[in-house]
Design a protein around this motif. Structure first.
Motif, PDB file in Angstrom:
ATOM      1  N   PHE A  53       0.798  -1.233   0.000  1.00  0.00           N
ATOM      2  CA  PHE A  53       0.000   0.000   0.000  1.00  0.00           C
ATOM      3  C   PHE A  53       0.834   1.289   0.000  1.00  0.00           C
ATOM      4  CE2 PHE A  53      -2.789  -3.292   1.589  1.00  0.00           C
ATOM      5  CZ  PHE A  53      -3.962  -3.042   0.896  1.00  0.00           C
ATOM      6  N   GLY A  54       2.133   1.169   0.160  1.00  0.00           N
ATOM      7  CA  GLY A  54       2.985   2.360   0.081  1.00  0.00           C
ATOM      8  C   GLY A  54       3.230   3.034   1.420  1.00  0.00           C
ATOM      9  N   GLY A  69      -7.738   2.572   6.322  1.00  0.00           N
ATOM     10  CA  GLY A  69      -9.180   2.323   6.275  1.00  0.00           C
ATOM     11  C   GLY A  69      -9.865   3.084   5.156  1.00  0.00           C
ATOM     12  N   GLU A  70      -9.480   4.345   4.987  1.00  0.00           N
ATOM     13  CA  GLU A  70     -10.081   5.167   3.929  1.00  0.00           C
ATOM     14  C   GLU A  70      -9.834   4.557   2.554  1.00  0.00           C
ATOM     15  OE1 GLU A  70      -8.812   9.258   4.257  1.00  0.00           O
ATOM     16  OE2 GLU A  70     -10.677   9.730   5.314  1.00  0.00           O
ATOM     17  N   THR A  77     -11.271  -4.579  -3.926  1.00  0.00           N
ATOM     18  CA  THR A  77     -10.048  -5.284  -4.352  1.00  0.00           C
ATOM     19  C   THR A  77      -8.916  -5.049  -3.361  1.00  0.00           C
ATOM     20  OG1 THR A  77     -10.738  -4.957  -6.637  1.00  0.00           O
ATOM     21  CG2 THR A  77      -8.470  -5.644  -6.296  1.00  0.00           C
ATOM     22  N   LEU A  78      -8.772  -3.786  -2.916  1.00  0.00           N
ATOM     23  CA  LEU A  78      -7.719  -3.469  -1.942  1.00  0.00           C
ATOM     24  C   LEU A  78      -8.018  -4.120  -0.593  1.00  0.00           C
ATOM     25  CD1 LEU A  78      -6.897   0.317  -2.586  1.00  0.00           C
ATOM     26  CD2 LEU A  78      -5.602  -1.691  -3.323  1.00  0.00           C
ATOM     27  N   SER A  81      -7.031  -7.636  -0.762  1.00  0.00           N
ATOM     28  CA  SER A  81      -5.568  -7.718  -0.752  1.00  0.00           C
ATOM     29  C   SER A  81      -5.026  -7.588   0.675  1.00  0.00           C
ATOM     30  CB  SER A  81      -5.020  -6.594  -1.639  1.00  0.00           C
ATOM     31  OG  SER A  81      -3.634  -6.641  -1.696  1.00  0.00           O
ATOM     32  N   LEU A  82      -5.591  -6.660   1.454  1.00  0.00           N
ATOM     33  CA  LEU A  82      -5.174  -6.473   2.846  1.00  0.00           C
ATOM     34  C   LEU A  82      -5.511  -7.716   3.677  1.00  0.00           C
ATOM     35  CD1 LEU A  82      -4.129  -4.634   5.178  1.00  0.00           C
ATOM     36  CD2 LEU A  82      -6.497  -3.878   5.470  1.00  0.00           C
ATOM     37  N   THR A  83      -6.710  -8.238   3.474  1.00  0.00           N
ATOM     38  CA  THR A  83      -7.156  -9.424   4.217  1.00  0.00           C
ATOM     39  C   THR A  83      -6.254 -10.621   3.934  1.00  0.00           C
ATOM     40  OG1 THR A  83      -9.417  -8.612   4.129  1.00  0.00           O
ATOM     41  CG2 THR A  83      -9.150 -10.932   4.631  1.00  0.00           C
ATOM     42  N   ALA A  84      -5.838 -10.762   2.678  1.00  0.00           N
ATOM     43  CA  ALA A  84      -4.961 -11.880   2.300  1.00  0.00           C
ATOM     44  C   ALA A  84      -3.636 -11.839   3.063  1.00  0.00           C
ATOM     45  CB  ALA A  84      -4.703 -11.853   0.795  1.00  0.00           C
TER      46      ALA A  84
END
Length: 199
Positions: A53-54, A69-70, A77-78, A81-84
């Protein structure tokens, strides 16, 4: 050892329910606490999230949860990706804590897991009972906006990122309705724990 899951929608009152359970002397494994732990400075998971996410989601070496969160709650999709990145680590820590309490000889342990059904914990075979804390959609929205200082759009996007409460209720073994006062909710939890002792 009886293992009972506590779940429900965001801002449904799960935290108040788990606090009442802890005050009654039962051990509680809290997935939200574990989710924060896996993203603490220096953890492998935080490094992975930063890579994905940078740097903009990091402030003074610490995860800026609001900024993250925002980004993720307005983009499925994001969020996926975070959950994965985080979900396997959280699941592993839940399993470790359950093993610890089993070794300690505890007879009943509760697990507060907000995304119980979304993450398919019902398929693990770890849980003997699922308790869903339920509230009306309007109350859920109002509580979330007040609690997290969100506008209605931001609050709705967080609610929509989860399974609808009605679906969770349909899958529950026990439902604790939270449409009244904090005192009424506490009494419902105490009544539930008393019934549990009698079983």
């Amino acid at each position: 050892m009886l293992v009972i899951a506590i779940t429900g929608g965001i801002a449904s009152g799960k935290t108040e329910v788990t606090k009442t359970i802890q005050r009654a002397g039962y051990p509680v494994v809290d997935a939200d606490v574990l989710a924060r732990q896996v993203l603490e400075p220096g953890t492998h998971t935080l490094e992975q999230v930063k890579e994905r996410f940078g740097q903009s989601i990091i402030k003074n070496g610490v995860l800026d949860r609001h900024a993250l969160g925002e980004r993720v709650f307005s983009n499925p999709t994001l969020l996926k990706s975070l959950t994965a990145l985080t979900a396997p680590e959280i699941r592993s820590r839940i399993q470790e804590q359950l093993s610890f309490f089993r070794m300690k000889g505890k007879t009943v342990v509760f697990c507060a897991i907000p995304l119980f059904f979304e993450q398919h914990y019902e398929d693990t075979g770890w849980f003997d009972q699922v308790v869903v804390v339920a509230t009306s959609e309007r109350q859920q929205l109002d509580r979330l906006m007040a609690r997290d200082h969100l506008d209605e759009w931001a609050a709705q996007s967080r609610i929509k990122a989860q399974m609808p409460v009605a679906k969770k209720v349909a899958k529950a073994d026990v439902v604790i309705e939270n449409d009244g006062s904090a005192e009424e909710l506490q009494q419902k939890v105490v009544d539930y724990l008393n019934r549990l002792k009698e079983e």
